[in-house]
Design an enzyme around this catalytic site. Sequence first.
Site, PDB file in Angstrom:
ATOM      1  CB  SER A   8      -0.899   0.011   1.237  1.00 30.04           C
ATOM      2  OG  SER A   8      -1.347   1.334   1.464  1.00 30.04           O
ATOM      3  CG  HIS A  33      -3.808  -1.491  -1.798  1.00 28.88           C
ATOM      4  ND1 HIS A  33      -4.923  -2.239  -2.119  1.00 28.88           N
ATOM      5  CD2 HIS A  33      -4.192  -0.685  -0.779  1.00 28.88           C
ATOM      6  CE1 HIS A  33      -5.930  -1.899  -1.325  1.00 28.88           C
ATOM      7  NE2 HIS A  33      -5.510  -0.950  -0.502  1.00 28.88           N
ATOM      8  CG  ASP A  35      -4.935   2.528   0.691  1.00 28.43           C
ATOM      9  OD1 ASP A  35      -5.926   1.782   0.642  1.00 28.43           O
ATOM     10  OD2 ASP A  35      -3.802   2.137   1.036  1.00 28.43           O
ATOM     11  CG  MET A  37      -8.121   7.409   2.097  1.00 32.01           C
ATOM     12  SD  MET A  37      -7.344   7.443   3.726  1.00 32.01           S
ATOM     13  CE  MET A  37      -6.626   5.799   3.776  1.00 32.01           C
ATOM     14  CG  HIS A  66      -9.194   0.289  -0.780  1.00 32.43           C
ATOM     15  ND1 HIS A  66      -8.629   0.101   0.463  1.00 32.43           N
ATOM     16  CD2 HIS A  66     -10.536   0.278  -0.591  1.00 32.43           C
ATOM     17  CE1 HIS A  66      -9.590  -0.010   1.367  1.00 32.43           C
ATOM     18  NE2 HIS A  66     -10.755   0.106   0.755  1.00 32.43           N
ATOM     19  CG  MET A  68     -11.161   3.465   1.779  1.00 35.25           C
ATOM     20  SD  MET A  68      -9.633   3.370   2.724  1.00 35.25           S
ATOM     21  CE  MET A  68      -8.458   3.437   1.389  1.00 35.25           C
ATOM     22  CG  MET A 137     -11.628  -2.603   4.508  1.00 38.44           C
ATOM     23  SD  MET A 137      -9.985  -2.168   3.903  1.00 38.44           S
ATOM     24  CE  MET A 137      -9.356  -1.151   5.249  1.00 38.44           C
ATOM     25  CG  ASP A 175      -6.193  -2.719   2.926  1.00 43.18           C
ATOM     26  OD1 ASP A 175      -5.168  -2.425   3.566  1.00 43.18           O
ATOM     27  OD2 ASP A 175      -6.798  -1.911   2.184  1.00 43.18           O
TER      28      ASP A 175
HETATM   29  C1  DX5 Z   1      -6.367   1.682   5.410  1.00 46.53           C
HETATM   30  C2  DX5 Z   1      -5.908   1.361   4.021  1.00 46.53           C
HETATM   31  C3  DX5 Z   1      -4.796   0.387   3.967  1.00 46.53           C
HETATM   32  C4  DX5 Z   1      -3.552   0.820   4.709  1.00 46.53           C
HETATM   33  C5  DX5 Z   1      -2.966  -0.394   5.350  1.00 46.53           C
HETATM   34  O1  DX5 Z   1      -7.493   2.450   5.359  1.00 46.53           O
HETATM   35  O2  DX5 Z   1      -6.955   0.826   3.240  1.00 46.53           O
HETATM   36  O3  DX5 Z   1      -4.489  -0.008   2.648  1.00 46.53           O
HETATM   37  O4  DX5 Z   1      -2.578   1.420   3.918  1.00 46.53           O
HETATM   38  O5  DX5 Z   1      -1.910  -0.011   6.135  1.00 46.53           O
HETATM   39  P1  DX5 Z   1      -1.165  -0.992   7.114  1.00 46.53           P
HETATM   40  O6  DX5 Z   1      -0.635  -2.126   6.287  1.00 46.53           O
HETATM   41  O7  DX5 Z   1      -0.100  -0.150   7.699  1.00 46.53           O
HETATM   42  O8  DX5 Z   1      -2.186  -1.459   8.119  1.00 46.53           O
HETATM   43 ZN    ZN Z   2      -6.450  -0.118   1.211  1.00 49.05          ZN
END
Ligand code: DX5
Ligand code: ZN
Length: 216
Positions: A8, A33, A35, A37, A66, A68, A137, A175
């Site tokens: 990620s 990956h 993320d 947001m 991903h 969010m 998740m 994840d």
């Molecule tokens: C959290 C994200 C993850 C995050 C995971 O909301 O979706 O992808 O980066 O991070 P770690 O591996 O540090 O838990």
């Molecule tokens: Zn993620």
Amino acid sequence: MAVKVAPSLLSADFSRLRDEVKRVEENGADWIHLDIMDGHFVPSITIGPVVVKSLRPHTEMFMDAHLMVSEPEKHIEEFAKAGVNLLTIQVEVVDHLDRALRKIKDLGLKAGVALNPATPASLLEYVWPLLDLVLVMSVNPGAGGQAFIPEVLPKISYCAEQIRIRGLPTEIEVDGGVNRETAHAIIKAGATVLVAGSAIFSAEDGMQLISEFKKI
Ligand code: DX5
Ligand code: ZN
């Protein structure tokens, strides 16, 4: 079969994202990956399609986005144009899940659904054939570096069973809080893709984890 590893980018050095992408690619990562947001579905704001598009020419890796974000349907086309390979949307914020998944697939992308820790996987009963991936998740979304929530392990097994019964090729991605201590149980439960952010980018020997996970 060995799991796929999807570092990620959330825990990478954001001032040198291109180099960070190359670094995990050189160390054997299968996917990257991303993320996304929006400051609404989750409090943080990260990157959008503009950044994703600018990274696309610099890696051969499969781009796993991903989302969010609230109202994910509004952003599907833009991420497709940015060059992602897989678009995963959170089931909690989609009004018309079937339609959204079909839209993603019609644009030539793989389609995924993410489930927050408290969200039951039974919600997927009628969409399994449309899913290239289910993202379980294992932390509440919004930040890297949180502790793995072990209560999601039975959900991973449940998903594996649903996929097996139907004879589908759907991947199970996990994840949040994935590290040396938690990976074995996650894989044993049925995960086929491991996402790890802080364990890979923030630890001194983090890059080695990519090949270590594949040997489990
Ligand atoms: C959290 C994200 C993850 C995050 C995971 O909301 O979706 O992808 O980066 O991070 P770690 O591996 O540090 O838990
Ligand atoms: Zn993620």
